[in-house]
Every structure is written in structure tokens, then in C-alpha cells.
Design a protein around this motif. Structure first.
Motif, PDB file in Angstrom:
ATOM      1  N   ALA A 153      20.773 100.762  14.881  1.00 32.84           N
ATOM      2  CA  ALA A 153      20.946 101.086  16.305  1.00 32.84           C
ATOM      3  C   ALA A 153      22.421 101.007  16.680  1.00 32.84           C
ATOM      4  O   ALA A 153      22.849 100.155  17.443  1.00 32.84           O
ATOM      5  CB  ALA A 153      20.118 100.126  17.157  1.00 32.84           C
ATOM      6  N   ILE A 154      23.193 101.939  16.108  1.00 39.92           N
ATOM      7  CA  ILE A 154      24.646 101.913  16.297  1.00 39.92           C
ATOM      8  C   ILE A 154      25.046 102.083  17.757  1.00 39.92           C
ATOM      9  O   ILE A 154      25.961 101.417  18.248  1.00 39.92           O
ATOM     10  CB  ILE A 154      25.320 103.014  15.436  1.00 39.92           C
ATOM     11  CG1 ILE A 154      25.089 102.726  13.952  1.00 39.92           C
ATOM     12  CG2 ILE A 154      26.808 103.101  15.723  1.00 39.92           C
ATOM     13  CD1 ILE A 154      25.683 101.427  13.455  1.00 39.92           C
ATOM     14  N   ASP A 155      24.319 102.948  18.479  1.00 42.18           N
ATOM     15  CA  ASP A 155      24.653 103.161  19.890  1.00 42.18           C
ATOM     16  C   ASP A 155      24.629 101.863  20.674  1.00 42.18           C
ATOM     17  O   ASP A 155      25.526 101.581  21.469  1.00 42.18           O
ATOM     18  CB  ASP A 155      23.640 104.122  20.528  1.00 42.18           C
ATOM     19  CG  ASP A 155      23.895 105.544  20.074  1.00 42.18           C
ATOM     20  OD1 ASP A 155      24.934 105.733  19.396  1.00 42.18           O
ATOM     21  OD2 ASP A 155      23.082 106.423  20.378  1.00 42.18           O
ATOM     22  N   ALA A 156      23.577 101.091  20.431  1.00 41.43           N
ATOM     23  CA  ALA A 156      23.435  99.820  21.142  1.00 41.43           C
ATOM     24  C   ALA A 156      24.602  98.899  20.805  1.00 41.43           C
ATOM     25  O   ALA A 156      25.165  98.241  21.678  1.00 41.43           O
ATOM     26  CB  ALA A 156      22.114  99.155  20.777  1.00 41.43           C
ATOM     27  N   ASP A 190      19.326  88.721  21.663  1.00 38.52           N
ATOM     28  CA  ASP A 190      18.668  89.943  21.231  1.00 38.52           C
ATOM     29  C   ASP A 190      18.882  91.002  22.309  1.00 38.52           C
ATOM     30  O   ASP A 190      19.112  90.677  23.476  1.00 38.52           O
ATOM     31  CB  ASP A 190      17.169  89.650  21.055  1.00 38.52           C
ATOM     32  CG  ASP A 190      16.470  90.777  20.297  1.00 38.52           C
ATOM     33  OD1 ASP A 190      17.176  91.686  19.800  1.00 38.52           O
ATOM     34  OD2 ASP A 190      15.229  90.741  20.210  1.00 38.52           O
ATOM     35  N   VAL A 191      18.840  92.283  21.922  1.00 34.22           N
ATOM     36  CA  VAL A 191      19.008  93.329  22.932  1.00 34.22           C
ATOM     37  C   VAL A 191      17.700  93.601  23.644  1.00 34.22           C
ATOM     38  O   VAL A 191      17.610  93.556  24.870  1.00 34.22           O
ATOM     39  CB  VAL A 191      19.545  94.633  22.312  1.00 34.22           C
ATOM     40  CG1 VAL A 191      19.476  95.762  23.330  1.00 34.22           C
ATOM     41  CG2 VAL A 191      20.966  94.454  21.862  1.00 34.22           C
ATOM     42  N   LYS A 192      16.666  93.884  22.845  1.00 28.58           N
ATOM     43  CA  LYS A 192      15.412  94.321  23.470  1.00 28.58           C
ATOM     44  C   LYS A 192      14.509  93.147  23.764  1.00 28.58           C
ATOM     45  O   LYS A 192      14.053  92.464  22.858  1.00 28.58           O
ATOM     46  CB  LYS A 192      14.688  95.286  22.526  1.00 28.58           C
ATOM     47  CG  LYS A 192      14.949  96.726  22.886  1.00 28.58           C
ATOM     48  CD  LYS A 192      13.868  97.621  22.320  1.00 28.58           C
ATOM     49  CE  LYS A 192      14.496  98.932  21.874  1.00 28.58           C
ATOM     50  NZ  LYS A 192      13.957  99.409  20.629  1.00 28.58           N
ATOM     51  N   ALA A 252      31.151  83.004  33.051  1.00 30.39           N
ATOM     52  CA  ALA A 252      32.033  82.225  32.181  1.00 30.39           C
ATOM     53  C   ALA A 252      32.720  83.180  31.215  1.00 30.39           C
ATOM     54  O   ALA A 252      32.270  83.362  30.085  1.00 30.39           O
ATOM     55  CB  ALA A 252      31.233  81.173  31.425  1.00 30.39           C
ATOM     56  N   PRO A 253      33.806  83.824  31.669  1.00 29.52           N
ATOM     57  CA  PRO A 253      34.449  84.880  30.886  1.00 29.52           C
ATOM     58  C   PRO A 253      34.882  84.443  29.484  1.00 29.52           C
ATOM     59  O   PRO A 253      35.025  85.278  28.594  1.00 29.52           O
ATOM     60  CB  PRO A 253      35.684  85.254  31.717  1.00 29.52           C
ATOM     61  CG  PRO A 253      35.457  84.677  33.057  1.00 29.52           C
ATOM     62  CD  PRO A 253      34.492  83.543  32.923  1.00 29.52           C
ATOM     63  N   ASP A 254      35.071  83.137  29.293  1.00 26.97           N
ATOM     64  CA  ASP A 254      35.528  82.668  27.988  1.00 26.97           C
ATOM     65  C   ASP A 254      34.406  82.582  26.954  1.00 26.97           C
ATOM     66  O   ASP A 254      34.666  82.430  25.768  1.00 26.97           O
ATOM     67  CB  ASP A 254      36.139  81.268  28.116  1.00 26.97           C
ATOM     68  CG  ASP A 254      37.467  81.325  28.835  1.00 26.97           C
ATOM     69  OD1 ASP A 254      37.989  82.447  28.994  1.00 26.97           O
ATOM     70  OD2 ASP A 254      37.965  80.262  29.232  1.00 26.97           O
ATOM     71  N   THR A 255      33.175  82.607  27.429  1.00 24.64           N
ATOM     72  CA  THR A 255      32.058  82.482  26.497  1.00 24.64           C
ATOM     73  C   THR A 255      31.966  83.734  25.639  1.00 24.64           C
ATOM     74  O   THR A 255      32.024  84.854  26.141  1.00 24.64           O
ATOM     75  CB  THR A 255      30.729  82.308  27.271  1.00 24.64           C
ATOM     76  OG1 THR A 255      30.907  81.272  28.230  1.00 24.64           O
ATOM     77  CG2 THR A 255      29.590  81.967  26.335  1.00 24.64           C
ATOM     78  N   LEU A 256      31.832  83.527  24.333  1.00 21.85           N
ATOM     79  CA  LEU A 256      31.702  84.678  23.442  1.00 21.85           C
ATOM     80  C   LEU A 256      30.238  85.064  23.341  1.00 21.85           C
ATOM     81  O   LEU A 256      29.358  84.202  23.381  1.00 21.85           O
ATOM     82  CB  LEU A 256      32.230  84.330  22.058  1.00 21.85           C
ATOM     83  CG  LEU A 256      33.717  84.005  21.988  1.00 21.85           C
ATOM     84  CD1 LEU A 256      34.072  83.543  20.580  1.00 21.85           C
ATOM     85  CD2 LEU A 256      34.551  85.216  22.369  1.00 21.85           C
ATOM     86  N   VAL A 257      29.983  86.368  23.190  1.00 19.46           N
ATOM     87  CA  VAL A 257      28.601  86.824  23.081  1.00 19.46           C
ATOM     88  C   VAL A 257      28.459  87.686  21.823  1.00 19.46           C
ATOM     89  O   VAL A 257      29.280  88.574  21.580  1.00 19.46           O
ATOM     90  CB  VAL A 257      28.182  87.631  24.322  1.00 19.46           C
ATOM     91  CG1 VAL A 257      26.737  88.115  24.197  1.00 19.46           C
ATOM     92  CG2 VAL A 257      28.344  86.792  25.589  1.00 19.46           C
ATOM     93  N   ILE A 258      27.442  87.364  21.032  1.00 16.59           N
ATOM     94  CA  ILE A 258      27.105  88.196  19.874  1.00 16.59           C
ATOM     95  C   ILE A 258      25.724  88.793  20.136  1.00 16.59           C
ATOM     96  O   ILE A 258      24.804  88.086  20.569  1.00 16.59           O
ATOM     97  CB  ILE A 258      27.100  87.362  18.574  1.00 16.59           C
ATOM     98  CG1 ILE A 258      28.531  86.900  18.247  1.00 16.59           C
ATOM     99  CG2 ILE A 258      26.525  88.184  17.409  1.00 16.59           C
ATOM    100  CD1 ILE A 258      28.627  86.024  17.007  1.00 16.59           C
ATOM    101  N   ILE A 259      25.598  90.103  19.923  1.00 19.08           N
ATOM    102  CA  ILE A 259      24.354  90.804  20.225  1.00 19.08           C
ATOM    103  C   ILE A 259      23.585  91.062  18.919  1.00 19.08           C
ATOM    104  O   ILE A 259      24.195  91.395  17.899  1.00 19.08           O
ATOM    105  CB  ILE A 259      24.691  92.160  20.886  1.00 19.08           C
ATOM    106  CG1 ILE A 259      25.397  91.939  22.223  1.00 19.08           C
ATOM    107  CG2 ILE A 259      23.473  93.030  21.035  1.00 19.08           C
ATOM    108  CD1 ILE A 259      24.489  91.726  23.384  1.00 19.08           C
ATOM    109  N   ILE A 260      22.270  90.883  18.990  1.00 19.04           N
ATOM    110  CA  ILE A 260      21.435  91.224  17.830  1.00 19.04           C
ATOM    111  C   ILE A 260      20.805  92.591  18.091  1.00 19.04           C
ATOM    112  O   ILE A 260      20.096  92.763  19.087  1.00 19.04           O
ATOM    113  CB  ILE A 260      20.306  90.191  17.633  1.00 19.04           C
ATOM    114  CG1 ILE A 260      20.892  88.768  17.586  1.00 19.04           C
ATOM    115  CG2 ILE A 260      19.500  90.502  16.381  1.00 19.04           C
ATOM    116  CD1 ILE A 260      19.830  87.676  17.633  1.00 19.04           C
TER     117      ILE A 260
END
Ligand SMILES: Nc1ncnc2c1ncn2[C@@H]1O[C@H](COP(=O)(O)OP(=O)(O)OP(=O)(O)O)[C@@H](O)[C@H]1O
Ligand SMILES: [Mg+2]
Length: 457
Positions: A85-88, A53-55, A72-80
Motif C-alpha cells: 500500500a505505497i499510496d498510504a 495501524d492505518v485501517k 505534541a509536535p515532537d512526538t514521532l509517529v510510525i504508520i503500519i
């Protein structure tokens, strides 16, 4: 193996929803409520994907994203992010997030995003594996040598590469010990697991134990986090113990146990870990001499030298020089360059105390400094140009205070065996004596082939 996902969200109900949906897809899911916990879990469990989550109070999603990418540069990250909140979202992608989902989210969309992300990760892993395999194979082809001495080395390497046997590589500095160690790993079925080199002489004495075997957080002042150690990093692969002769005596029993039982114990840890590690060691020191002087344990030596591989010095195989020179010229993509015969002849006469490394550096310098594409004897460094030629008066130089003939004979026999990779037939030929005479001398001086018990004969 199940693919691992870490979910970081301070909202407990959202965590549960994510966990449920992702588990349903067959993933292994870990959840936690804060960025601090998340990073700890991420270090420990090495998830392939982090969904955050972001906030949140404490670390926010951007900080987590950056910290994860750093470790760990290979780890993928998905943000909620919150809906709209397009800017985020844009910010997150700029910082290296793979994708984002908005909440409240659609389950199918979430599942699809995760599936795509892990597919991409799988592809890049496959790609890297293929690339590594290719360079590995190239690596063995890059060990140049046509001399009989090198042919023998190749034969031993081919035979032992894909076994579990411990190999001890000896030879002067610059003869290619590390190159051979890497080739052994590359030609084994461990090739896709890590090759972990450790230079026992470069790591400060008081750090070496924890570098090799690891420590748990708080084991000593300054141990602020767990360190698995090089042996654990090499699990499934090969550890390369370079300059093993420099290993302090007090660490040798622990290494012996690691090699013998394949178990390692962290500093401050509780139970030892069982590992699957292949051990390859190298040294340019005379370990037999260290043993007789009490600097190296004999039992450890025999454990390491199950398969001894001796790399001959370059001066013992001048016939390899023309090929090596051509190889180094090609490596630097200077195919138009030719070394004149007189230059090559002078290079064959020179003693090359720094062996292949010195030859490679010399060729490289000549290529950079050259004014035409033909390199003649006049272009060579003075010491190479003036290297005597002709036969040396004697191969030995005796100390002023005198020397025991028996000791000298013993040394010559050991040296001949080493140069011939402990092959008695070749060593006897080398010494120009019948094989039974060699065996008689070995018995007389108590010379034992490494890896064989003394009573075996
Ligand atoms: N037979 C060979 N063919 C091609 N290149 C070689 C060969 N032997 C050594 N080299 C090159 O020479 C250099 C030194 O080799 P390497 O580092 O393996 O030597 P080493 O025996 O480990 O030396 P040291 O004891 O100083 O660590 C490397 O650049 C390696 O690629
Ligand atoms: Mg080396």
C-alpha cells in the motif's frame, strides 16, 4: 529512564507481537485498540513514539497522526500499512509521519526502524538543549549595567541563582524584572527544565486558581479535560509569578502552602501533589503598603521575599545609559550608528518613567527613522531633548493636607534599604548616616528585613 512507545492497533494479536518485541528491546510499551483511546493515552503518558495501524474502525491512522502532531509536535509517529500500500505510506509521510512499516513485518526491520526513530528524537532533543543553554548564558550577559546599584543586583543574582531560595524581584515597570528572573533560572542547575511565567494580573480572577494549581476534568462547568496547571508544568524548573501583588487575597493561602510545602492541589482533585519547583516572584507594587492595607498577607510576603532583589529605576543610574544605548544599537545590528555626545547627555538627564523598556523603544524608533548614521540631540523626541537638566529643587513632593514627619522618615529608610537590596551598610552610606543610626531607626519604626524573623534583630 525507559523510552516510551504507544502502540495503537485494533488487531489484538498484532498488538501483542509488537508489545513483546519492543519490550524485549527495553522500551516501555503501552497498547490500545482505538485512536480515541490512543489520543487519551498520548496526552497522559507523553510517549516519544507512536506506532499506529492505518485501517481501523473509528479514527484511522492518518487522523491519529494529525491529532498527535497537533498536540505534541515532537512526538514521532510510525504508520503500519498493508504490504504494497505505497499510496498510504506516501500519504503518511506527507502528513508528518517519521516512517512506515508494512505488515506482515519483519521483526528485525521493525526494531531497527524504531531504534533509528528514537535516536533521531534524541539528537534533536540534545540539539535543542544545547541551543537553549547557549541562549540562557547569553541572556545573563544581556543584562547591562555598570552602575554600583546594578553591580549589587548582579552579585545577589550570582549568589542565589543556583540555590532553592525564593526570590522576590521588585522595581518599577520596565526595569528588567523578567530579565533577571530568567537569568536566575538560566544560571541554576534547573536551566534545562521549564521556566514557566505566570502573569497574575493578566489572568481573569476566576481562572487563576485552576491556571496555577490545575483542575481535573469535570471540576467545574467547562472543565472538559484535566489541566495540570502552571505549577506542575514547572516541575523540576522555575515558576515566575509576575505581578504577584495582584494575586487575589483568597488565593494567597493556597499559594503560601505551595511555596512553603511545595505541594499543590488541583481543583476537584483528591490528594495534593509533591513538586520540585523553584519560585521567583516579581512586583512593581508596594507590597508593604498592601500588607498594611490588608490586601496582601504578611506571611506570604515573608515566604516570597526570602531573597529580595530590588531593581533601581533608570533615573537612579544614568551612568548605565550610554552602555544600554550601545547594547540596543548592537542588538539591531546597526553597528555603524553613533549617538552624539549631546544626545547621550540629554538622555542621561531625562527621567525615563518607563525605564529601560522606554529607552529601548526610543532607541529602536531613532534607528528606524534616522537619515544618517549619526544621531544628535535634535533627533531625540522633544520630551527627552527638553528634559530640564540641572538639579531638581527637591526629591519629595508633599501632599497639600500635610504629612507626618515620622511616616516620611520611615518611608525614606525603607526606600533606602530596598534600593540597596536591604544591605544595611550600603543603605546607611546612601542616607549619609552611620550604620548604627540606621539600625536605631529601623528598630524605632519596626522595619524588618524580608526573610528574617522579627525577633531575630
Ligand atoms: N539591564 C538591562 N539590560 C538590557 N536590557 C534590559 C535591561 N533591563 C531591561 N531590559 C529590557 O527592557 C525590557 C523590559 O524588561 P522586563 O520585561 O524584564 O521589565 P519588567 O521589569 O518585567 O517590566 P514590567 O514591570 O513592565 O513587566 C526588555 O526588553 C528587556 O530586555
Ligand atoms: Mg515584567
Amino acid at each position: 529512564m525507559k523510552r516510551r512507545i504507544l502502540v495503537i492497533d485494533d488487531d489484538a494479536s498484532l498488538r501483542r507481537v509488537l508489545e513483546y518485541n519492543l519490550q524485549e528491546e527495553g522500551y516501555e510499551v503501552l497498547t490500545c485498540a482505538s485512536g480515541e483511546d490512543g489520543l487519551r493515552l498520548s496526552d497522559e503518558y507523553r510517549p516519544e513514539l507512536v506506532i499506529t495501524d492505518v485501517k481501523m474502525p473509528g479514527m484511522d491512522g492518518f487522523q491519529i497522526l494529525q491529532a498527535v502532531k497537533e498536540r505534541a509536535p515532537d512526538t514521532l509517529v510510525i504508520i503500519i500499512t498493508a504490504f504494497g500500500a505505497i499510496d498510504a505510506a506516501v500519504q503518511a509521510m506527507k502528513l508528518g509521519a517519521y516512517d512506515y512499516v508494512t505488515k506482515p513485518f519483519n521483526r528485525d526491520e521493525l526494531k531497527l526502524t524504531v531504534k533509528k526513530a528514537l535516536h533521531v528524537r534524541g539528537l534533536s532533543e540534545e540539539n535543542r538543549r544545547l541551543k537553549e543553554e547557549l541562549t540562557d548564558r547569553v541572556e545573563f550577559r544581556n543584562i547591562i549595567g555598570v552602575s554600583q546599584a546594578m553591580e549589587q543586583v548582579f552579585a545577589v543574582v550570582r549568589k542565589v541563582a543556583d540555590t532553592e531560595a525564593t526570590v522576590l524581584i521588585t522595581g518599577e515597570s520596565g526595569t528588567g524584572k523578567e530579565l533577571v528572573a530568567r537569568a536566575i533560572h538560566a544560571m541554576s542547575s534547573r536551566r534545562n527544565a521549564p521556566f514557566v511565567p505566570v502573569n497574575c494580573s493578566a489572568i481573569p480572577r476566576d481562572l487563576l486558581e485552576s491556571e496555577l494549581f490545575g483542575h481535573v476534568k469535570g471540576a467545574f462547568t467547562g472543565a472538559v479535560r484535566d489541566n495540570p496547571g502552571k505549577f506542575r508544568r514547572a516541575d523540576g524548573g522555575t515558576i515566575f509569578l509576575d505581578e504577584v501583588g495582584e494575586l487575589p487575597l483568597e488565593l494567597q493561602p493556597k499559594l503560601l502552602r505551595a511555596v512553603q510545602e511545595r505541594t499543590v492541589e488541583s481543583l476537584g482533585g483528591k490528594a495534593p501533589d509533591k513538586l520540585d519547583v523553584r519560585v521567583v516572584a516579581a512586583t512593581n507594587a508596594d507590597l508593604e503598603k498592601s500588607i498594611s492595607e490588608g490586601g496582601f498577607r504578611e506571611d506570604l510576603y515573608y515566604r516570597l521575599a526570602v531573597i529580595p532583589v530590588h531593581l533601581p529605576s533608570l533615573r537612579e543610574r544614568p551612568e548605565d545609559i550610554p552602555l544600554l544605548v550601545r547594547h540596543f544599537v548592537a542588538k539591531r545590528e546597526c553597528d555603524a550608528v553613533v549617538f552624539a555626545d549631546d544626545a547621550v547627555e540629554a538622555m542621561k538627564r531625562y527621567a525615563w518613567p518607563g525605564n529601560v523598556r522606554e529607552l529601548e523603544n526610543t532607541v529602536e524608533r531613532l534607528l528606524i527613522m534616522r537619515e544618517t548614521d549619526t544621531i544628535g540631540i535634535a533627533d531625540l523626541p522633544e520630551k527627552v531633548r527638553n528634559s530640564g537638566g540641572g538639579k531638581p529643587g527637591s526629591v519629595i513632593s508633599l501632599p497639600a493636607e500635610g504629612y507626618s514627619l515620622e511616616q516620611l522618615e520611615r518611608e525614606i529608610v525603607v526606600e533606602a534599604l530596598k534600593r540597596n537590596n536591604w544591605n544595611q551598610t550600603s543603605a546607611a552610606r546612601f542616607l549619609r548616616i552611620p550604620r548604627h543610626v540606621l539600625i536605631y531607626r529601623m528598630e524605632k519604626y519596626g522595619i524588618v528585613i524580608p526573610g528574617r524573623q522579627k525577633d531575630e534583630g
